[in-house]
Write a protein that holds these residues in place. Structure first.
Motif, PDB file in Angstrom:
ATOM      1  N   ASP A 195      48.684  40.935  38.476  1.00  0.00           N
ATOM      2  CA  ASP A 195      48.560  40.054  37.301  1.00  0.00           C
ATOM      3  C   ASP A 195      47.095  39.809  36.940  1.00  0.00           C
ATOM      4  O   ASP A 195      46.371  39.148  37.680  1.00  0.00           O
ATOM      5  CB  ASP A 195      49.247  38.730  37.606  1.00  0.00           C
ATOM      6  N   PRO A 196      46.643  40.324  35.775  1.00  0.00           N
ATOM      7  CA  PRO A 196      45.239  40.130  35.395  1.00  0.00           C
ATOM      8  C   PRO A 196      44.852  38.664  35.182  1.00  0.00           C
ATOM      9  O   PRO A 196      43.674  38.329  35.206  1.00  0.00           O
ATOM     10  CB  PRO A 196      45.083  40.914  34.094  1.00  0.00           C
ATOM     11  N   ASP A 197      45.832  37.790  35.006  1.00  0.00           N
ATOM     12  CA  ASP A 197      45.539  36.364  34.838  1.00  0.00           C
ATOM     13  C   ASP A 197      45.482  35.609  36.166  1.00  0.00           C
ATOM     14  O   ASP A 197      45.181  34.418  36.182  1.00  0.00           O
ATOM     15  CB  ASP A 197      46.584  35.712  33.918  1.00  0.00           C
TER      16      ASP A 197
ATOM     17  N   TYR B 167      43.739  36.333  42.043  1.00  0.00           N
ATOM     18  CA  TYR B 167      43.801  37.324  43.110  1.00  0.00           C
ATOM     19  C   TYR B 167      43.884  38.759  42.585  1.00  0.00           C
ATOM     20  O   TYR B 167      44.030  39.697  43.362  1.00  0.00           O
ATOM     21  CB  TYR B 167      45.022  37.053  44.007  1.00  0.00           C
ATOM     22  N   PHE B 168      43.787  38.941  41.285  1.00  0.00           N
ATOM     23  CA  PHE B 168      43.928  40.242  40.640  1.00  0.00           C
ATOM     24  C   PHE B 168      43.019  41.297  41.267  1.00  0.00           C
ATOM     25  O   PHE B 168      41.875  41.024  41.608  1.00  0.00           O
ATOM     26  CB  PHE B 168      43.601  40.111  39.149  1.00  0.00           C
ATOM     27  N   LYS B 169      43.548  42.517  41.419  1.00  0.00           N
ATOM     28  CA  LYS B 169      42.793  43.654  41.958  1.00  0.00           C
ATOM     29  C   LYS B 169      42.659  44.720  40.875  1.00  0.00           C
ATOM     30  O   LYS B 169      43.649  45.144  40.268  1.00  0.00           O
ATOM     31  CB  LYS B 169      43.501  44.273  43.173  1.00  0.00           C
ATOM     32  N   ASP B 170      41.437  45.189  40.663  1.00  0.00           N
ATOM     33  CA  ASP B 170      41.144  46.173  39.615  1.00  0.00           C
ATOM     34  C   ASP B 170      41.917  47.474  39.740  1.00  0.00           C
ATOM     35  O   ASP B 170      42.128  48.161  38.742  1.00  0.00           O
ATOM     36  CB  ASP B 170      39.646  46.495  39.582  1.00  0.00           C
TER      37      ASP B 170
ATOM     38  N   MET C 253      51.616  39.356  48.367  1.00  0.00           N
ATOM     39  CA  MET C 253      50.519  39.159  47.414  1.00  0.00           C
ATOM     40  C   MET C 253      50.587  40.063  46.186  1.00  0.00           C
ATOM     41  O   MET C 253      49.886  39.813  45.210  1.00  0.00           O
ATOM     42  CB  MET C 253      49.168  39.396  48.105  1.00  0.00           C
ATOM     43  N   ILE C 254      51.405  41.092  46.195  1.00  0.00           N
ATOM     44  CA  ILE C 254      51.300  42.129  45.169  1.00  0.00           C
ATOM     45  C   ILE C 254      51.517  41.604  43.746  1.00  0.00           C
ATOM     46  O   ILE C 254      50.829  42.027  42.821  1.00  0.00           O
ATOM     47  CB  ILE C 254      52.200  43.343  45.475  1.00  0.00           C
TER      48      ILE C 254
END
Length: 134
Positions: free
Chosen positions: A69-71, A74-77, A63-64
């Motif tokens: 990827d901010p787009d 699934y993006f993580k802050d 998943m990384i």
């Protein structure tokens, strides 16, 4: 089976030739640095069985790329932290070498733990074990 165009060993070697690798002792010395984010890409079962580095963030290998990827939905802050050094690790350094190279190809700066978690405990690195299931 037809011959592969490139072996996994060659892929790892090529990734290692173009990324920054940290020795275990180097990362142990960096653990108290608030600008270092340790990212454990091992499977959750590996973390449960072997423990993990205190304060490490778990981002499964599968998943990384999406979490960074901010787009991506699934993006993580955690991956938006400017000025941080992200240090990826797996068990032996193979998966994290490939992952670090891939993230760099995406434009995300990261380094990896050369020998992975395999030498962590024997070199004096602290380990947290999950609470046993009731």
């Amino acid at each position: 089976m037809a011959a592969l165009k490139i072996s996994s060993a060659r892929m790892v070697a090529e990734a290692r030739a173009r990324i920054t690798e940290l020795e275990t002792a180097e990362l142990i010395a960096m653990l108290d640095d608030p600008d270092v984010v340790v990212v454990d890409i091992r499977d959750v079962r590996e973390r449960q069985r072997s423990g993990h580095i205190p304060g490490s963030f778990h981002a499964p290998r599968g998943m990384i790329e999406f979490w960074v990827d901010p787009d991506s939905p699934y993006f993580k802050d955690i991956f938006t932290q400017d000025g941080k050094t992200f240090v990826l690790h797996c068990a032996s350094g193979w998966r994290s070498a490939l992952t670090t190279a891939t993230l760099q190809d995406m434009g995300f700066d990261a380094v990896h733990l050369k020998e992975g978690f395999s030498t962590w405990k024997e070199q004096g690195g602290p380990v947290v074990y999950p609470d046993p299931k009731p």
